[in-house]
Design a protein around this motif. Sequence first.
Motif, PDB file in Angstrom:
ATOM      1  N   VAL A 102       0.838  -1.206   0.000  1.00  0.00           N
ATOM      2  CA  VAL A 102       0.000   0.000   0.000  1.00  0.00           C
ATOM      3  C   VAL A 102       0.868   1.250   0.000  1.00  0.00           C
ATOM      4  CG1 VAL A 102      -1.635   1.330   1.401  1.00  0.00           C
ATOM      5  CG2 VAL A 102      -1.954  -1.151   1.103  1.00  0.00           C
ATOM      6  N   TYR A 103       1.978   1.209   0.731  1.00  0.00           N
ATOM      7  CA  TYR A 103       2.830   2.389   0.931  1.00  0.00           C
ATOM      8  C   TYR A 103       4.118   2.210   0.128  1.00  0.00           C
ATOM      9  CZ  TYR A 103      -0.399   2.313   4.842  1.00  0.00           C
ATOM     10  OH  TYR A 103      -1.533   2.226   5.622  1.00  0.00           O
ATOM     11  N   HIS A 104       4.356   3.118  -0.808  1.00  0.00           N
ATOM     12  CA  HIS A 104       5.515   3.015  -1.693  1.00  0.00           C
ATOM     13  C   HIS A 104       5.860   4.404  -2.194  1.00  0.00           C
ATOM     14  CE1 HIS A 104       7.651   2.188  -5.547  1.00  0.00           C
ATOM     15  NE2 HIS A 104       8.155   1.172  -4.868  1.00  0.00           N
ATOM     16  N   SER A 105       7.111   4.611  -2.560  1.00  0.00           N
ATOM     17  CA  SER A 105       7.559   5.932  -3.007  1.00  0.00           C
ATOM     18  C   SER A 105       6.796   6.445  -4.219  1.00  0.00           C
ATOM     19  CB  SER A 105       9.061   5.893  -3.322  1.00  0.00           C
ATOM     20  OG  SER A 105       9.812   5.615  -2.156  1.00  0.00           O
ATOM     21  N   SER A 106       6.231   5.539  -5.036  1.00  0.00           N
ATOM     22  CA  SER A 106       5.511   5.968  -6.233  1.00  0.00           C
ATOM     23  C   SER A 106       4.012   6.136  -5.999  1.00  0.00           C
ATOM     24  CB  SER A 106       5.729   4.960  -7.375  1.00  0.00           C
ATOM     25  OG  SER A 106       5.150   3.699  -7.054  1.00  0.00           O
ATOM     26  N   GLY A 144       4.836  -1.979   3.001  1.00  0.00           N
ATOM     27  CA  GLY A 144       5.318  -0.723   2.448  1.00  0.00           C
ATOM     28  C   GLY A 144       6.822  -0.607   2.493  1.00  0.00           C
ATOM     29  N   GLY A 145       7.349   0.182   1.590  1.00  0.00           N
ATOM     30  CA  GLY A 145       8.787   0.405   1.563  1.00  0.00           C
ATOM     31  C   GLY A 145       9.162   1.455   0.548  1.00  0.00           C
ATOM     32  N   SER A 146      10.391   1.912   0.647  1.00  0.00           N
ATOM     33  CA  SER A 146      10.860   3.006  -0.192  1.00  0.00           C
ATOM     34  C   SER A 146      11.216   2.562  -1.597  1.00  0.00           C
ATOM     35  CB  SER A 146      12.094   3.644   0.454  1.00  0.00           C
ATOM     36  OG  SER A 146      13.173   2.708   0.497  1.00  0.00           O
ATOM     37  N   ASP A 147      11.645   1.299  -1.770  1.00  0.00           N
ATOM     38  CA  ASP A 147      12.224   0.816  -3.027  1.00  0.00           C
ATOM     39  C   ASP A 147      13.570   1.497  -3.254  1.00  0.00           C
ATOM     40  OD1 ASP A 147      12.425  -0.733  -5.278  1.00  0.00           O
ATOM     41  OD2 ASP A 147      10.694   0.117  -6.318  1.00  0.00           O
TER      42      ASP A 147
END
Length: 280
Positions: free
Chosen positions: A218-222, A244-247
Amino acid sequence: MGYIDLHVHSSASDGTLTPSQVVQLAVSQKLEAIALTDHDTADGIPEAMDAARGAGLELIPGIELSCEYYGKEIHILGLFIHPDEPAFAAEIRSLLEIRTRRNLEMLRRFQEAGFSITLQDLQAGNPNTVITRAHFARVLTEKGYASSMDQAFKKYLRYGGPYCMRKERITPEHALKILRDNHAFPSLAHIMQYKLSWEENEKLISDLKKSGLMGLEVYHSSHHQGQIPRLQQLAAHYGLLPTGGSDFHGANKPDIQIGIGRGNLRLSYGLLTDIKKCAL
C-alpha cells in the motif's frame, strides 16, 4: 517503536550500495527494521545479516520476483524467506539463469551495434551482481551514449526494442508458489506502477489472492497520498495485510532515500508486527 522499510535493494541486484552499506545507512537513519528485497536473488542476505547482527537493526530476509501477468511485468515481494531451503534455492538459480541468458544477448546486441560495453563494465567490480536494465543504463550514461539513466532507458532499453528483448518470465502463480512453499510472506509490489485502471487493479489483486497472495504494498515511493486510501480499502476487502517500503536503490534512484522514500514515507513497526503474526 521506530520506523521500518520493507523494500530495499543492494548491489546484489540493481542497488549501488553493498548489503553491509545498506545496513549501515539504515542504522544511521535510526530505522528499526528493513527487508532486503533484491531482484530474483537472495545472495546479499548473508552479508546483510552479518552486518545487522549487534547493530540494533532487524534484518528481514526478502526477495522481489519478476513475473508476467497478461503481458505486463509485475513484481511480487517475498518477506521472511528461507534462502537456504533447497527447493527455493533451485528455483532462484533457475530464475538467475533466465536473466543471465537475456543479459548476455542484450550485451551481444549492443556490442554488434558498435557500443563499447563489456560484461565487466556492467558488473562494476561485483561478478555476483544480478544484472538488470539499470546496470545497462548506468554504463550507457557513464560512456556518454546517453545524457542520463532516464534517457538511456527511453532511448535504448525499451522492452521489445532492438537492444532489449522481452525477457522470459514466470507466471504470478509460479512466483507465489515458490514463496508459499518456502513459508515466506508474499506481497504485490508497487501496484500503481503497472498503469492499470482501478478495475484492472482489483482483478489483479483478486486473481493473485486466489493463488496465495497475502499482502499488498500500500505504501511506496511511487504512491501518492490520494491513492493510499483506495489501496487500503482494497487490501482490507481482499483480506491482505498492507506492506510498504521506499524501493531504495542508492544512486540508481537518487531521489529515493531509505526509510522516507521521496521525503514523507514513514512506516510504523506496527505494520511489521501484523505481518509477523502471519509469516512466523
